[in-house]
Structures are given as C-alpha cells and as structure tokens.
Design a protein around this motif. Structure first.
Motif, PDB file in Angstrom:
ATOM      1  N   LEU A  90       0.815  -1.212   0.000  1.00 44.51           N
ATOM      2  CA  LEU A  90       0.000   0.000   0.000  1.00 44.51           C
ATOM      3  C   LEU A  90       0.848   1.261   0.000  1.00 44.51           C
ATOM      4  CD1 LEU A  90      -3.029   0.691   0.069  1.00 44.51           C
ATOM      5  CD2 LEU A  90      -2.849   0.874   2.550  1.00 44.51           C
ATOM      6  N   LEU A  91       2.009   1.211   0.622  1.00 47.72           N
ATOM      7  CA  LEU A  91       2.859   2.392   0.721  1.00 47.72           C
ATOM      8  C   LEU A  91       3.319   2.855  -0.659  1.00 47.72           C
ATOM      9  CD1 LEU A  91       4.176   4.337   2.704  1.00 47.72           C
ATOM     10  CD2 LEU A  91       6.168   2.843   2.774  1.00 47.72           C
ATOM     11  N   SER A  92       3.728   1.916  -1.499  1.00 48.26           N
ATOM     12  CA  SER A  92       4.153   2.282  -2.850  1.00 48.26           C
ATOM     13  C   SER A  92       2.994   2.880  -3.647  1.00 48.26           C
ATOM     14  CB  SER A  92       4.706   1.045  -3.576  1.00 48.26           C
ATOM     15  OG  SER A  92       3.730   0.016  -3.642  1.00 48.26           O
ATOM     16  N   PHE A  93       1.795   2.343  -3.424  1.00 49.58           N
ATOM     17  CA  PHE A  93       0.607   2.876  -4.101  1.00 49.58           C
ATOM     18  C   PHE A  93       0.302   4.296  -3.622  1.00 49.58           C
ATOM     19  CE2 PHE A  93      -3.995   3.555  -3.799  1.00 49.58           C
ATOM     20  CZ  PHE A  93      -4.348   3.492  -5.141  1.00 49.58           C
ATOM     21  N   ILE A  94       0.399   4.532  -2.315  1.00 50.22           N
ATOM     22  CA  ILE A  94       0.099   5.850  -1.754  1.00 50.22           C
ATOM     23  C   ILE A  94       1.089   6.892  -2.268  1.00 50.22           C
ATOM     24  CG2 ILE A  94       0.031   7.187   0.389  1.00 50.22           C
ATOM     25  CD1 ILE A  94      -1.030   4.712   1.796  1.00 50.22           C
ATOM     26  N   PHE A  95       2.350   6.533  -2.412  1.00 49.69           N
ATOM     27  CA  PHE A  95       3.358   7.452  -2.947  1.00 49.69           C
ATOM     28  C   PHE A  95       2.955   7.943  -4.340  1.00 49.69           C
ATOM     29  CE2 PHE A  95       6.563   6.167   0.220  1.00 49.69           C
ATOM     30  CZ  PHE A  95       7.164   7.398   0.431  1.00 49.69           C
ATOM     31  N   GLY A 136      -4.702   6.598   8.823  1.00 49.22           N
ATOM     32  CA  GLY A 136      -6.131   6.387   8.660  1.00 49.22           C
ATOM     33  C   GLY A 136      -6.488   5.003   8.159  1.00 49.22           C
ATOM     34  N   THR A 137      -5.516   4.319   7.572  1.00 47.90           N
ATOM     35  CA  THR A 137      -5.756   2.992   6.998  1.00 47.90           C
ATOM     36  C   THR A 137      -5.500   1.873   7.989  1.00 47.90           C
ATOM     37  OG1 THR A 137      -5.113   3.859   4.825  1.00 47.90           O
ATOM     38  CG2 THR A 137      -5.148   1.468   5.069  1.00 47.90           C
ATOM     39  N   PHE A 188     -18.770   5.970   5.953  1.00 46.24           N
ATOM     40  CA  PHE A 188     -19.630   6.654   6.914  1.00 46.24           C
ATOM     41  C   PHE A 188     -18.819   7.460   7.931  1.00 46.24           C
ATOM     42  CE2 PHE A 188     -22.742   3.252   5.697  1.00 46.24           C
ATOM     43  CZ  PHE A 188     -23.642   4.118   5.098  1.00 46.24           C
ATOM     44  N   ALA A 189     -17.584   7.024   8.201  1.00 49.16           N
ATOM     45  CA  ALA A 189     -16.716   7.814   9.072  1.00 49.16           C
ATOM     46  C   ALA A 189     -16.406   9.167   8.419  1.00 49.16           C
ATOM     47  CB  ALA A 189     -15.426   7.051   9.355  1.00 49.16           C
ATOM     48  N   PHE A 190     -16.210   9.154   7.109  1.00 52.49           N
ATOM     49  CA  PHE A 190     -15.970  10.410   6.386  1.00 52.49           C
ATOM     50  C   PHE A 190     -17.214  11.299   6.424  1.00 52.49           C
ATOM     51  CE2 PHE A 190     -16.867  12.501   2.284  1.00 52.49           C
ATOM     52  CZ  PHE A 190     -15.940  13.532   2.361  1.00 52.49           C
ATOM     53  N   ILE A 191     -18.369  10.699   6.157  1.00 52.81           N
ATOM     54  CA  ILE A 191     -19.609  11.478   6.151  1.00 52.81           C
ATOM     55  C   ILE A 191     -19.865  12.090   7.528  1.00 52.81           C
ATOM     56  CG2 ILE A 191     -22.117  11.345   5.922  1.00 52.81           C
ATOM     57  CD1 ILE A 191     -20.657  11.291   3.267  1.00 52.81           C
ATOM     58  N   GLY A 192     -19.657  11.291   8.578  1.00 53.62           N
ATOM     59  CA  GLY A 192     -19.889  11.789   9.927  1.00 53.62           C
ATOM     60  C   GLY A 192     -18.934  12.902  10.314  1.00 53.62           C
ATOM     61  N   GLY A 193     -17.670  12.777   9.894  1.00 55.07           N
ATOM     62  CA  GLY A 193     -16.673  13.777  10.260  1.00 55.07           C
ATOM     63  C   GLY A 193     -16.728  15.035   9.415  1.00 55.07           C
ATOM     64  N   TYR A 194     -17.240  14.937   8.206  1.00 57.87           N
ATOM     65  CA  TYR A 194     -17.213  16.080   7.291  1.00 57.87           C
ATOM     66  C   TYR A 194     -18.610  16.486   6.820  1.00 57.87           C
ATOM     67  CZ  TYR A 194     -12.158  16.073   7.052  1.00 57.87           C
ATOM     68  OH  TYR A 194     -10.817  16.175   7.372  1.00 57.87           O
ATOM     69  N   LEU A 195     -19.611  16.162   7.633  1.00 63.33           N
ATOM     70  CA  LEU A 195     -20.974  16.561   7.274  1.00 63.33           C
ATOM     71  C   LEU A 195     -21.110  18.073   7.222  1.00 63.33           C
ATOM     72  CD1 LEU A 195     -23.871  15.738   6.646  1.00 63.33           C
ATOM     73  CD2 LEU A 195     -24.322  15.648   9.107  1.00 63.33           C
ATOM     74  N   THR A 196     -20.486  18.767   8.177  1.00 67.22           N
ATOM     75  CA  THR A 196     -20.558  20.233   8.174  1.00 67.22           C
ATOM     76  C   THR A 196     -19.889  20.818   6.931  1.00 67.22           C
ATOM     77  OG1 THR A 196     -18.560  20.269   9.557  1.00 67.22           O
ATOM     78  CG2 THR A 196     -20.677  20.446  10.678  1.00 67.22           C
ATOM     79  N   LEU A 197     -18.802  20.182   6.476  1.00 66.24           N
ATOM     80  CA  LEU A 197     -18.127  20.657   5.257  1.00 66.24           C
ATOM     81  C   LEU A 197     -19.043  20.501   4.047  1.00 66.24           C
ATOM     82  CD1 LEU A 197     -15.554  21.604   3.749  1.00 66.24           C
ATOM     83  CD2 LEU A 197     -14.903  19.203   3.568  1.00 66.24           C
ATOM     84  N   ILE A 222      -9.602  10.280  -1.189  1.00 65.41           N
ATOM     85  CA  ILE A 222      -8.441   9.461  -1.506  1.00 65.41           C
ATOM     86  C   ILE A 222      -8.037   8.615  -0.303  1.00 65.41           C
ATOM     87  CG2 ILE A 222      -5.958   9.574  -1.999  1.00 65.41           C
ATOM     88  CD1 ILE A 222      -6.576  11.913  -3.871  1.00 65.41           C
ATOM     89  N   SER A 223      -8.157   9.173   0.893  1.00 66.93           N
ATOM     90  CA  SER A 223      -7.858   8.402   2.109  1.00 66.93           C
ATOM     91  C   SER A 223      -8.824   7.226   2.244  1.00 66.93           C
ATOM     92  CB  SER A 223      -7.960   9.300   3.342  1.00 66.93           C
ATOM     93  OG  SER A 223      -6.999  10.335   3.299  1.00 66.93           O
ATOM     94  N   ILE A 224     -10.116   7.460   1.966  1.00 62.06           N
ATOM     95  CA  ILE A 224     -11.109   6.390   2.040  1.00 62.06           C
ATOM     96  C   ILE A 224     -10.819   5.310   1.015  1.00 62.06           C
ATOM     97  CG2 ILE A 224     -13.552   5.838   1.710  1.00 62.06           C
ATOM     98  CD1 ILE A 224     -14.194   8.641   2.720  1.00 62.06           C
ATOM     99  N   LEU A 225     -10.538   5.725  -0.217  1.00 64.19           N
ATOM    100  CA  LEU A 225     -10.265   4.754  -1.272  1.00 64.19           C
ATOM    101  C   LEU A 225      -8.983   3.974  -0.998  1.00 64.19           C
ATOM    102  CD1 LEU A 225     -11.223   6.881  -4.422  1.00 64.19           C
ATOM    103  CD2 LEU A 225     -12.574   5.123  -3.275  1.00 64.19           C
ATOM    104  N   SER A 226      -7.969   4.643  -0.456  1.00 67.46           N
ATOM    105  CA  SER A 226      -6.730   3.949  -0.098  1.00 67.46           C
ATOM    106  C   SER A 226      -6.983   2.925   1.000  1.00 67.46           C
ATOM    107  CB  SER A 226      -5.676   4.963   0.356  1.00 67.46           C
ATOM    108  OG  SER A 226      -5.366   5.879  -0.665  1.00 67.46           O
TER     109      SER A 226
END
Length: 252
Positions: A90-95, A136-137, A188-197, A222-226
């Motif tokens: 995963l690290l090589s992919f994230i780079f 996050g992963t 859902f963690a993303f939706i909950g944390g960034y609902l205000t955004l 990108i963090s979610i997809l990774s």
C-alpha cells in the motif's frame, strides 16, 4: 465531571462488563495507542523521515492491538505478518497517488483561518499527507485481518481435519462477507466527520465539479479509497498466511 470523563467511565463499565478482563485490556489499549500517536507527533519535527516514524508508530499500534490485547498466538502472528505485507504494498501505491493528486497542504477554504500563521514549519506537507493516509488505513486493515484470522482459527479448532485448501477458501469467504461492511465503515466515518463541510459546500452553491476538485474533499476521498484498497488487499494475504500458520501449528 465533564462530558468526556462521563463517557469514558460509561465506556469502561460497558467494556469491562461485556468483555471482562479482555475488555479492560482493550480500554487501556486505547490510551496506549493515543500515547504512541502523541509521541510520534512530538518527534515529527526532530526526525528526518516522517514516513519511517509513522511506520514505526503503526507497528507499535499493531503490536498493542494484537499482542497486548489478544496475546501472542497463531492468529495474531498471521495478522501481524499480513499487516506488514499489506503496508509495504500500500505504501508504494500511496506514494504514486499523492504525487499525482497534489493533495498536500491546506485547501483554499482554510486560507482565512491560517492566514495569520507561518507555513514554514520545516516539514514537507507531502510527507505529512502520506503519513495521514497510512494512519487512517491502519485501523481498518487490522480489524478485518484479525476478524479473518480469528474466524479461521475457530474453524481449525472445531474442524481439525479440514484441508489447507478448504481453510484458505473459508478465509476468503469470510473476508468477502465483511469486505462491504468495512469499506462502508470508512465511508460513513468520512460522512460523519465532514458533514458540516458538505453542508458548507451546499450553502455556498458549490457545483459538483468544484466539490470534486476541492483539496479538502479530494484528500479525504483518496484516504477512504486507499483504506478500501488496503482492506481488499489484506483479505487474500490474511487468508493465505492464516491457512499456512494454522495448518503448520495443527501438524505440530
């Protein structure tokens, strides 16, 4: 007693009453994990390689969640090895993704809040972004890997004559069953944390193209997809590693 202390007490009571000794250990592990992350943040300005520091911190967190809570055994060993292999892939992919997506630093929506501060902090924001994605992963891939290894271990205990091939297939079936729920948890963690955004984007009449190209939104997606890719990768690795280790342990 403030709200944080009250919630902590309620959590401790529930974890200790339901999980017993392991529940208490899991509760203490929360503070150990926080301590590792806090120390890692303190050392970020004093080390040359932020990514190495993050990998060391993730390794310590993995050891706490696996060997401190669940002891050293075949299933935790299989999970730990699978985790190391998955992180390497995963690290090589994230780079590559970070280099082409250009999501490091702050978005234009944050410019007003940080306008009075200096951005010359001596840390490369690109490396911070990579570290953030790795952090996050790690939780999601530990969770799904241990779930697979634990289920396969129970299968070996109750079906001692099962073949290695069938054990691997069972591990894959278990992994595919929980793949969707784990990736949805990240979403859902993303939706909950960034609902205000998201509501803020709506209030300012952002178009769909503006939202997709927003640095804040893109970095989180990108963090979610990774994380989802890491979850998908670790399923066959854990199934194969668990089948190998558990099968050898049974022969001994």
């Amino acid at each position: 007693m403030n709200v944080i202390k009250l919630l902590a007490v309620i959590l401790f009571i529930l974890m200790s009453s339901i999980g017993g000794k392991k529940g208490v250990t899991s509760f203490l592990a929360l503070f150990l994990n926080f301590g590792v992350i806090f120390v890692a943040i303190l050392f970020m300005q004093n080390v040359k390689s932020l990514i190495t520091l993050t990998l060391v911190a993730c390794t310590l967190i993995s050891c706490i969640n696996l060997f401190y809570i669940n002891k050293f055994n075949h299933k935790t060993l299989a999970t730990f090895i699978s985790l190391i292999i998955t992180l390497a892939i995963l690290l090589s992919f994230i780079f590559i993704i970070e280099h082409h997506a250009m999501i490091q630093g702050f978005g234009e929506e944050e410019e007003e809040e940080i306008s009075g501060f200096s951005l010359y902090i001596g840390i490369a924001f690109a490396k911070v972004t990579i570290c953030t994605i790795i952090m996050g992963t790690i939780g999601a891939i530990i969770d799904i890997s241990l779930s697979i290894a634990s289920s396969m271990n129970e299968l070996v205990v109750h079906t001692p004559l099962i073949s290695k091939k069938n054990l691997f297939r069972s591990g894959m079936k278990i992994g595919t069953d929980i793949l969707g729920t784990t990736t949805n948890t990240l979403y859902f963690a993303f939706i909950g944390g960034y609902l205000t955004l998201i509501l803020w984007f709506k209030k300012l009449s952002y178009s769909f193209g503006d939202i997709i190209n927003s640095k804040i939104f893109s970095s989180e997606v990108i963090s979610i997809l990774s994380g989802g890719i890491g979850v998908a990768i670790i399923i066959p690795i854990t199934a194969w590693m668990s089948a190998t280790i558990l099968f050898k342990g049974r022969e001994r």
